[in-house]
Design a protein around this motif. Structure first.
Motif, PDB file in Angstrom:
ATOM      1  N   LEU A  17       0.807  -1.215   0.000  1.00  0.00           N
ATOM      2  CA  LEU A  17       0.000   0.000   0.000  1.00  0.00           C
ATOM      3  C   LEU A  17       0.845   1.273   0.000  1.00  0.00           C
ATOM      4  O   LEU A  17       0.466   2.268  -0.616  1.00  0.00           O
ATOM      5  N   GLU A  18       1.960   1.264   0.692  1.00  0.00           N
ATOM      6  CA  GLU A  18       2.736   2.492   0.894  1.00  0.00           C
ATOM      7  C   GLU A  18       3.854   2.714  -0.123  1.00  0.00           C
ATOM      8  O   GLU A  18       4.075   3.840  -0.565  1.00  0.00           O
ATOM      9  N   VAL A  19       4.576   1.677  -0.460  1.00  0.00           N
ATOM     10  CA  VAL A  19       5.778   1.838  -1.285  1.00  0.00           C
ATOM     11  C   VAL A  19       5.487   2.389  -2.683  1.00  0.00           C
ATOM     12  O   VAL A  19       6.201   3.295  -3.133  1.00  0.00           O
ATOM     13  N   PRO A  20       4.487   1.909  -3.380  1.00  0.00           N
ATOM     14  CA  PRO A  20       4.246   2.482  -4.711  1.00  0.00           C
ATOM     15  C   PRO A  20       3.982   3.988  -4.686  1.00  0.00           C
ATOM     16  O   PRO A  20       4.458   4.722  -5.558  1.00  0.00           O
ATOM     17  N   THR A  21       3.252   4.452  -3.682  1.00  0.00           N
ATOM     18  CA  THR A  21       2.981   5.886  -3.567  1.00  0.00           C
ATOM     19  C   THR A  21       4.267   6.661  -3.313  1.00  0.00           C
ATOM     20  O   THR A  21       4.496   7.716  -3.918  1.00  0.00           O
ATOM     21  N   LEU A  22       5.095   6.147  -2.432  1.00  0.00           N
ATOM     22  CA  LEU A  22       6.355   6.827  -2.133  1.00  0.00           C
ATOM     23  C   LEU A  22       7.274   6.842  -3.351  1.00  0.00           C
ATOM     24  O   LEU A  22       7.952   7.844  -3.609  1.00  0.00           O
ATOM     25  N   GLU A  30      11.826   9.389   2.626  1.00  0.00           N
ATOM     26  CA  GLU A  30      10.690   8.812   3.327  1.00  0.00           C
ATOM     27  C   GLU A  30      10.614   7.308   3.107  1.00  0.00           C
ATOM     28  O   GLU A  30      10.241   6.549   4.011  1.00  0.00           O
ATOM     29  N   LEU A  31      10.983   6.851   1.929  1.00  0.00           N
ATOM     30  CA  LEU A  31      10.997   5.422   1.641  1.00  0.00           C
ATOM     31  C   LEU A  31      12.045   4.707   2.490  1.00  0.00           C
ATOM     32  O   LEU A  31      11.794   3.619   3.010  1.00  0.00           O
ATOM     33  N   SER A  35      11.191   1.988   5.314  1.00  0.00           N
ATOM     34  CA  SER A  35      11.794   0.657   5.241  1.00  0.00           C
ATOM     35  C   SER A  35      12.489   0.277   6.544  1.00  0.00           C
ATOM     36  O   SER A  35      12.331  -0.849   7.037  1.00  0.00           O
ATOM     37  N   ILE A  36      13.239   1.200   7.095  1.00  0.00           N
ATOM     38  CA  ILE A  36      13.959   0.918   8.342  1.00  0.00           C
ATOM     39  C   ILE A  36      12.989   0.682   9.489  1.00  0.00           C
ATOM     40  O   ILE A  36      13.120  -0.282  10.253  1.00  0.00           O
ATOM     41  N   LEU A  37      11.984   1.556   9.607  1.00  0.00           N
ATOM     42  CA  LEU A  37      11.006   1.388  10.678  1.00  0.00           C
ATOM     43  C   LEU A  37      10.192   0.111  10.505  1.00  0.00           C
ATOM     44  O   LEU A  37       9.875  -0.574  11.483  1.00  0.00           O
ATOM     45  N   MET A  38       9.857  -0.225   9.267  1.00  0.00           N
ATOM     46  CA  MET A  38       9.111  -1.465   9.014  1.00  0.00           C
ATOM     47  C   MET A  38       9.956  -2.687   9.395  1.00  0.00           C
ATOM     48  O   MET A  38       9.450  -3.634   9.994  1.00  0.00           O
TER      49      MET A  38
END
Length: 77
Positions: A17-22, A30-31, A35-38
């Motif tokens: 859901l998030e990566v394509p938008t970023l 922000e990506l 990624s690090i937080l995920m």
């Protein structure tokens, strides 16, 4: 094992859901942060799911500042 699969499935859905938008908005920083937080969140969630003892950060801070606190309270008595 079911816990790990569930956590990974939830993480994959969030990533999809998030990566394509970023990427579309060219938000590289922000990506990276996402990624690090995920990665940290998935790792800690799996550890908790496997009931591995995770240390509390407050305990480390308390251990670090306890000698200074004792020193100051000694002079205040």
């Amino acid at each position: 094992m079911v816990v790990i699969v569930g956590i990974l499935a939830a993480a994959i859905v969030m990533i999809m859901l998030e990566v394509p938008t970023l990427r579309k908005q060219k938000m590289k920083k922000e990506l990276w942060v996402f990624s690090i937080l995920m990665l940290v969140a998935v790792g800690l969630s799996i550890a908790m799911g496997l009931q591995i003892d995770i240390p509390n950060p407050v305990d480390g801070i308390t251990m670090l500042y306890k000698p200074f606190s004792d020193f100051v309270f000694h002079f205040l008595k």
